[in-house]
Write a protein that holds these residues in place. Structure first.
Motif, short mmCIF file in Angstrom:
data_model
loop_
_atom_site.label_atom_id
_atom_site.label_comp_id
_atom_site.label_asym_id
_atom_site.label_seq_id
_atom_site.Cartn_x
_atom_site.Cartn_y
_atom_site.Cartn_z
N GLY A 376 78.95 18.03 -24.38
CA GLY A 376 79.79 19.20 -24.63
C GLY A 376 79.56 20.34 -23.66
N GLY A 377 79.01 20.05 -22.49
CA GLY A 377 78.74 21.09 -21.50
C GLY A 377 80.00 21.60 -20.82
N GLN A 378 79.80 22.57 -19.94
CA GLN A 378 80.92 23.20 -19.23
C GLN A 378 80.71 23.08 -17.73
N LEU A 379 81.72 22.56 -17.03
CA LEU A 379 81.72 22.47 -15.57
C LEU A 379 82.85 23.35 -15.05
N THR A 380 82.51 24.27 -14.16
CA THR A 380 83.49 25.18 -13.58
C THR A 380 83.49 25.05 -12.07
N ILE A 381 84.68 24.92 -11.49
CA ILE A 381 84.81 24.84 -10.04
C ILE A 381 85.76 25.94 -9.60
N ASP A 382 85.27 26.84 -8.77
CA ASP A 382 86.05 27.97 -8.27
C ASP A 382 86.23 27.85 -6.76
N CYS A 383 87.46 28.01 -6.30
CA CYS A 383 87.74 28.08 -4.86
C CYS A 383 88.35 29.44 -4.56
N GLU A 384 87.91 30.07 -3.50
CA GLU A 384 88.45 31.37 -3.13
C GLU A 384 88.35 31.58 -1.62
N LEU A 385 89.19 32.47 -1.10
CA LEU A 385 89.15 32.82 0.31
C LEU A 385 88.08 33.87 0.52
N ASP A 386 87.22 33.64 1.50
CA ASP A 386 86.14 34.58 1.83
C ASP A 386 86.43 35.14 3.22
N GLN A 387 86.97 36.35 3.25
CA GLN A 387 87.34 36.99 4.51
C GLN A 387 86.18 37.84 4.99
N ARG A 388 85.54 37.45 6.09
CA ARG A 388 84.38 38.16 6.61
C ARG A 388 84.80 39.36 7.47
N ALA A 389 83.88 40.32 7.57
CA ALA A 389 84.16 41.53 8.33
C ALA A 389 84.38 41.24 9.80
N GLU A 390 83.72 40.18 10.31
CA GLU A 390 83.86 39.87 11.73
C GLU A 390 85.15 39.14 12.05
N GLY A 391 86.05 39.03 11.06
CA GLY A 391 87.36 38.45 11.32
C GLY A 391 87.45 36.98 11.02
N MET A 392 86.36 36.32 10.64
CA MET A 392 86.39 34.90 10.34
C MET A 392 86.73 34.68 8.87
N ALA A 393 87.48 33.62 8.62
CA ALA A 393 87.88 33.30 7.25
C ALA A 393 87.20 32.01 6.81
N PHE A 394 86.77 31.98 5.56
CA PHE A 394 86.10 30.82 5.00
C PHE A 394 86.70 30.51 3.63
N VAL A 395 86.60 29.25 3.24
CA VAL A 395 86.91 28.86 1.87
C VAL A 395 85.58 28.64 1.15
N LEU A 396 85.37 29.42 0.11
CA LEU A 396 84.13 29.34 -0.66
C LEU A 396 84.41 28.57 -1.95
N THR A 397 83.70 27.47 -2.12
CA THR A 397 83.85 26.62 -3.30
C THR A 397 82.55 26.63 -4.09
N LYS A 398 82.65 26.98 -5.36
CA LYS A 398 81.47 27.04 -6.23
C LYS A 398 81.57 25.98 -7.31
N VAL A 399 80.52 25.18 -7.42
CA VAL A 399 80.42 24.17 -8.48
C VAL A 399 79.35 24.66 -9.45
N ILE A 400 79.77 25.02 -10.66
CA ILE A 400 78.88 25.71 -11.61
C ILE A 400 78.77 24.87 -12.89
#
Length: 464
Positions: A376-400
């Motif tokens: 009965g546990g909980q698995l959460t997966i979040d994806c979001e855009l991570d826009q860095r100050a130096e102009g680079m863009a990343f996709v941040l994926t969290k598996v919780i």
């Protein structure tokens, strides 16, 4: 054949001068082992360089002979090598056939490394080959184990829809045998075109609408009402007819509406024909839904493995790979009744990478989370855009996950190759090492934060 002549047959010693081989012979000892005699038991110190002159030696897997890791034929080099850090081996080393071995104690290896360049070079080359072959084999075993888990899950998931198709097809075949009798009955009725249109109207209206969602009590009550009404109208087999009618949302009011248009004398034959068509529709719908489920599963495994694509880099929608992985691991999630929440923005950009490798990341992280979660546990997966100050863009994926967490004393070791907290035979300790290697290959990073009740793996991958 002299020992020197025998050593000359070792491919590894092709370029080693005779005097260096003689030096080794003068300081080594010859040892023989009987068939199935244990040369080294698990975790016993390994103190000798061993040159296999005759016979055959194997390394048993964790489950014994049936799980053999490697085997060595004559002219193989085993044991201690210059600059190697080997102290013990976790598995048995066994003479599969009577074996004759030349053994050099590790006390002489340092002198060897300082005074005999060609011999040292040959043995170091053997060490690098050994490491490469062993790593390749263990990684292959890990991939096969992962494939085995996915195959078992796919077989489990396919079993239900396949069984539904077979069951519904058999029932449909038997049901169609009753269709001619129902057709004969309807042909003897004297229905006008307008009355036929009324029956068709109600059939198609009920078939096209979404089936009602009923509780067990509601369904039972409706079936009783329909059965009583049919009995009052003198319709035979009313109990068998009530179920299919309720399945498609028929109520007593619908039957009254139809009765007004076709008359009492036609009711029994029309209801029998109506129920016959509804049962056929239900069976065809069941077959269609099960077939769609099979198609979805096949599509998921096809997309997961990217069987129809090349092996180069391409633009990858991470959410697709994560969803396919969740589909293939759904049996494990259901078994532990784990709730899954997936948050993916509609405008999440693609990353450039190798889809098959990235799927290995999601497979290992999600599979590990499932193992760590309680019932009965909980698995959460979040994806979001991570826009860095130096102009680079990343996709941040969290598996919780909300499992027990990773103890602090081993948190720094979880990405080390062969480190595992699982029982012997349950894991190789390469899952997170593979994950880290894939993430680095994509110029990304992976971090872990853990405390009791929350463990979070964060994978950061560049968009460009």
């Amino acid at each position: 054949m002299t020992l020197l002549e025998n050593l000359r047959q070792f491919p590894a010693f092709e370029n080693v001068p005779d005097e260096q081989l003689q030096w080794l012979i003068d300081r080594a000892e010859e040892q023989t082992y009987g068939q199935e005699e244990v040369i080294y038991a698990p975790d016993i110190p390994v103190d000798h360089l061993m040159l296999l002159l005759d016979g055959r030696i194997r390394i048993d897997g964790p489950n014994g002979v049936s799980d053999e890791i490697a085997s060595y034929e004559p002219h193989s080099v085993l044991g201690v090598l210059p600059f190697s850090r080997i102290k013990t081996i976790p598995n048995r080393l066994v003479a599969e056939k009577p074996a004759r071995v030349l053994r050099l104690h590790r006390d002489h290896v340092r002198e060897l490394a300082h005074t005999h360049y060609e011999l040292t070079e040959a043995l170091v080359h053997q060490m690098t080959t050994r490491v490469r072959d062993f790593t390749r084999q263990v990684q292959q075993n890990e991939k096969m184990a992962s494939l085995g888990r996915l195959s078992a899950g796919l077989a489990h998931e396919l079993n239900n829809p396949v069984a539904a198709v077979v069951r519904s097809a058999d029932t449909l075949r038997q049901h169609l045998r009753a269709t001619p009798e129902a057709f004969k009955t309807i042909m003897h009725l004297k229905l006008s075109d307008q009355q036929v249109d009324s029956v068709n109207e109600v059939i198609f209206r009920k078939i096209d609408q979404k089936p009602p969602i009923l509780t067990l009590l509601q369904r039972s009550s409706l079936e009783d009402e329909v059965t009583d009404w049919l009995d009052d109208q003198g319709v035979d087999d009313s109990l068998d007819m009530a179920g299919p009618l309720v399945d498609f949302g028929f109520t007593v009011d619908d039957l009254e509406w139809m009765l007004e248009r076709i008359g009492d004398e036609n009711l029994a034959g029309v209801v029998a024909w109506l129920v016959n068509n509804l049962v056929t529709e239900k069976l065809v719908t069941d077959i269609s839904e099960a077939s769609k489920r099979i198609s979805a599963l096949v599509g998921s495994i096809k997309n997961y493995t990217h069987m129809d694509r090349g092996v180069g880099k391409e633009r990858v929608q991470l959410a697709d790979g994560i969803r396919n992985t969740l589909t293939l691991l759904d049996h494990k999630l259901k078994k532990k009744q784990i709730a899954v929440t997936l948050h993916v923005p509609d405008d999440l950009p693609a990353v450039c990478g190798w889809p098959g490798e990235l799927n290995q990341v999601w497979t290992n992280l999600i599979d590990n989370a499932i193992d760590a979660l309680p019932e009965g546990g909980q698995l959460t997966i979040d994806c979001e855009l991570d826009q860095r100050a130096e102009g680079m863009a990343f996709v941040l994926t969290k598996v919780i996950d909300n499992g027990a967490g990773i103890p602090e004393d081993i948190r720094d070791k979880i990405f080390e190759p062969f480190f595992t907290t699982k029982e012997i035979g349950a894991g190789t300790g390469l899952g997170l090492d593979i994950v880290q290697g894939v993430v680095k290959h994509h110029n990304g990073s992976i971090k872990v934060q853990s405390e009791p009740g929350r463990t979070e793996f964060s994978v950061c991958l560049p968009v460009e």
